[in-house]
Design a protein around this motif. Sequence first.
Motif, mmCIF file in Angstrom:
data_model
loop_
_atom_site.group_PDB
_atom_site.id
_atom_site.type_symbol
_atom_site.label_atom_id
_atom_site.label_comp_id
_atom_site.label_asym_id
_atom_site.label_seq_id
_atom_site.Cartn_x
_atom_site.Cartn_y
_atom_site.Cartn_z
ATOM 1 N N SER A 111 7.460 5.144 -15.314
ATOM 2 C CA SER A 111 8.262 4.444 -16.317
ATOM 3 C C SER A 111 7.599 3.087 -16.585
ATOM 4 C CB SER A 111 9.692 4.238 -15.807
ATOM 5 O OG SER A 111 9.694 3.304 -14.743
ATOM 6 N N ILE A 112 8.051 2.430 -17.610
ATOM 7 C CA ILE A 112 7.511 1.102 -17.926
ATOM 8 C C ILE A 112 7.746 0.149 -16.753
ATOM 9 C CG2 ILE A 112 7.744 -0.911 -19.440
ATOM 10 C CD1 ILE A 112 8.289 1.082 -21.727
ATOM 11 N N ASP A 113 8.937 0.210 -16.170
ATOM 12 C CA ASP A 113 9.248 -0.639 -15.017
ATOM 13 C C ASP A 113 8.322 -0.336 -13.833
ATOM 14 O OD1 ASP A 113 11.237 -2.016 -16.341
ATOM 15 O OD2 ASP A 113 12.865 -0.799 -15.513
ATOM 16 N N GLU A 114 8.051 0.934 -13.624
ATOM 17 C CA GLU A 114 7.160 1.316 -12.524
ATOM 18 C C GLU A 114 5.726 0.864 -12.795
ATOM 19 O OE1 GLU A 114 9.349 5.298 -10.741
ATOM 20 O OE2 GLU A 114 8.126 5.492 -12.569
ATOM 21 N N GLU A 115 5.299 0.931 -14.046
ATOM 22 C CA GLU A 115 3.964 0.440 -14.393
ATOM 23 C C GLU A 115 3.855 -1.057 -14.127
ATOM 24 O OE1 GLU A 115 2.786 1.496 -18.351
ATOM 25 O OE2 GLU A 115 3.039 3.636 -17.977
ATOM 26 N N LEU A 116 4.889 -1.795 -14.511
ATOM 27 C CA LEU A 116 4.904 -3.242 -14.245
ATOM 28 C C LEU A 116 4.922 -3.516 -12.745
ATOM 29 C CD1 LEU A 116 7.397 -4.448 -17.002
ATOM 30 C CD2 LEU A 116 4.916 -4.797 -16.929
ATOM 31 N N GLU A 117 5.719 -2.754 -12.017
ATOM 32 C CA GLU A 117 5.765 -2.905 -10.563
ATOM 33 C C GLU A 117 4.395 -2.627 -9.958
ATOM 34 O OE1 GLU A 117 8.010 -1.074 -6.610
ATOM 35 O OE2 GLU A 117 8.236 -0.046 -8.533
ATOM 36 N N GLU A 118 3.744 -1.583 -10.424
ATOM 37 C CA GLU A 118 2.425 -1.227 -9.914
ATOM 38 C C GLU A 118 1.427 -2.362 -10.138
ATOM 39 O OE1 GLU A 118 -0.414 2.658 -10.179
ATOM 40 O OE2 GLU A 118 0.188 1.766 -12.096
ATOM 41 N N LYS A 119 1.420 -2.933 -11.336
ATOM 42 C CA LYS A 119 0.518 -4.052 -11.635
ATOM 43 C C LYS A 119 0.818 -5.246 -10.733
ATOM 44 C CE LYS A 119 -0.470 -2.840 -16.393
ATOM 45 N NZ LYS A 119 -0.371 -3.208 -17.802
ATOM 46 N N HIS A 120 2.101 -5.554 -10.576
ATOM 47 C CA HIS A 120 2.499 -6.675 -9.719
ATOM 48 C C HIS A 120 2.063 -6.436 -8.276
ATOM 49 C CE1 HIS A 120 4.879 -9.835 -7.878
ATOM 50 N NE2 HIS A 120 5.374 -8.914 -7.064
ATOM 51 N N LEU A 121 2.303 -5.225 -7.772
ATOM 52 C CA LEU A 121 1.942 -4.903 -6.386
ATOM 53 C C LEU A 121 0.434 -4.999 -6.171
ATOM 54 C CD1 LEU A 121 4.305 -1.874 -5.684
ATOM 55 C CD2 LEU A 121 4.496 -4.185 -4.744
ATOM 56 N N GLU A 144 0.833 -1.212 0.000
ATOM 57 C CA GLU A 144 0.000 0.000 0.000
ATOM 58 C C GLU A 144 0.864 1.256 0.000
ATOM 59 O OE1 GLU A 144 -2.542 -0.395 3.430
ATOM 60 O OE2 GLU A 144 -4.216 -1.027 2.181
ATOM 61 N N GLU A 145 1.903 1.256 0.826
ATOM 62 C CA GLU A 145 2.787 2.413 0.905
ATOM 63 C C GLU A 145 3.502 2.659 -0.429
ATOM 64 O OE1 GLU A 145 5.374 1.625 4.215
ATOM 65 O OE2 GLU A 145 3.894 2.365 5.670
ATOM 66 N N ARG A 146 3.994 1.600 -1.033
ATOM 67 C CA ARG A 146 4.701 1.748 -2.304
ATOM 68 C C ARG A 146 3.744 2.222 -3.401
ATOM 69 N NH1 ARG A 146 8.543 3.636 -5.256
ATOM 70 N NH2 ARG A 146 8.986 2.401 -7.098
ATOM 71 N N LEU A 147 2.543 1.670 -3.424
ATOM 72 C CA LEU A 147 1.558 2.091 -4.419
ATOM 73 C C LEU A 147 1.184 3.564 -4.228
ATOM 74 C CD1 LEU A 147 -0.681 -1.089 -4.545
ATOM 75 C CD2 LEU A 147 0.625 -0.123 -6.453
ATOM 76 N N ALA A 148 1.121 4.017 -2.994
ATOM 77 C CA ALA A 148 0.825 5.427 -2.722
ATOM 78 C C ALA A 148 1.931 6.318 -3.283
ATOM 79 C CB ALA A 148 0.651 5.654 -1.234
ATOM 80 N N LEU A 149 3.172 5.876 -3.130
ATOM 81 C CA LEU A 149 4.290 6.646 -3.690
ATOM 82 C C LEU A 149 4.224 6.695 -5.215
ATOM 83 C CD1 LEU A 149 7.290 5.452 -1.472
ATOM 84 C CD2 LEU A 149 6.193 7.699 -1.457
ATOM 85 N N LEU A 150 3.915 5.571 -5.818
ATOM 86 C CA LEU A 150 3.800 5.529 -7.277
ATOM 87 C C LEU A 150 2.642 6.408 -7.754
ATOM 88 C CD1 LEU A 150 4.440 1.722 -7.956
ATOM 89 C CD2 LEU A 150 5.990 3.629 -8.478
ATOM 90 N N ALA A 151 1.563 6.447 -6.999
ATOM 91 C CA ALA A 151 0.395 7.239 -7.381
ATOM 92 C C ALA A 151 0.690 8.739 -7.353
ATOM 93 C CB ALA A 151 -0.776 6.917 -6.458
ATOM 94 N N GLN A 152 1.673 9.143 -6.585
ATOM 95 C CA GLN A 152 2.028 10.560 -6.497
ATOM 96 C C GLN A 152 2.780 11.052 -7.731
ATOM 97 O OE1 GLN A 152 4.221 10.985 -2.868
ATOM 98 N NE2 GLN A 152 2.417 10.726 -1.573
ATOM 99 N N LYS A 153 3.334 10.127 -8.482
ATOM 100 C CA LYS A 153 4.106 10.506 -9.671
ATOM 101 C C LYS A 153 3.160 10.892 -10.802
ATOM 102 C CE LYS A 153 8.294 7.912 -8.922
ATOM 103 N NZ LYS A 153 9.343 7.270 -9.695
ATOM 104 N N SER A 154 3.560 11.884 -11.571
ATOM 105 C CA SER A 154 2.720 12.307 -12.696
ATOM 106 C C SER A 154 2.789 11.306 -13.849
ATOM 107 C CB SER A 154 3.117 13.700 -13.171
ATOM 108 O OG SER A 154 4.478 13.718 -13.554
ATOM 109 N N THR A 155 3.955 10.707 -14.045
ATOM 110 C CA THR A 155 4.104 9.658 -15.056
ATOM 111 C C THR A 155 4.971 8.544 -14.485
ATOM 112 O OG1 THR A 155 6.047 10.729 -16.016
ATOM 113 C CG2 THR A 155 3.913 11.232 -17.028
#
Length: 78
Positions: free
Chosen positions: A43-53, A30-41
């Motif tokens: 990266s492909i790696d972050e998108e994959l990480e988000e899906k995995h999380l 949840e904490e990591r997803l919240a950090l990713l959600a704060q980003k405006s865009t």
Amino acid sequence: MSNSAKEIEEVLATQDEEFRHWIQEHHQHEERLALLAQKSTLSIDEELEEKHLKKRKLFLKDQMAARIRGYETRAAHA
């Protein structure tokens, strides 16, 4: 979540090491997803990480719900 389920979750969190680990991992995701959600865009790696999380977090939630249901069933038969 009903009050009963919340109470069972609290009991399991103190008595069941695996359940406690699931809660901790779920919270970390949840904490990591919240950090990713704060980003405006992302990266492909972050998108994959988000899906995995998100998938892992849902899996953990399902595992915890099943453990709570099992606890409720055992308590009802005791």
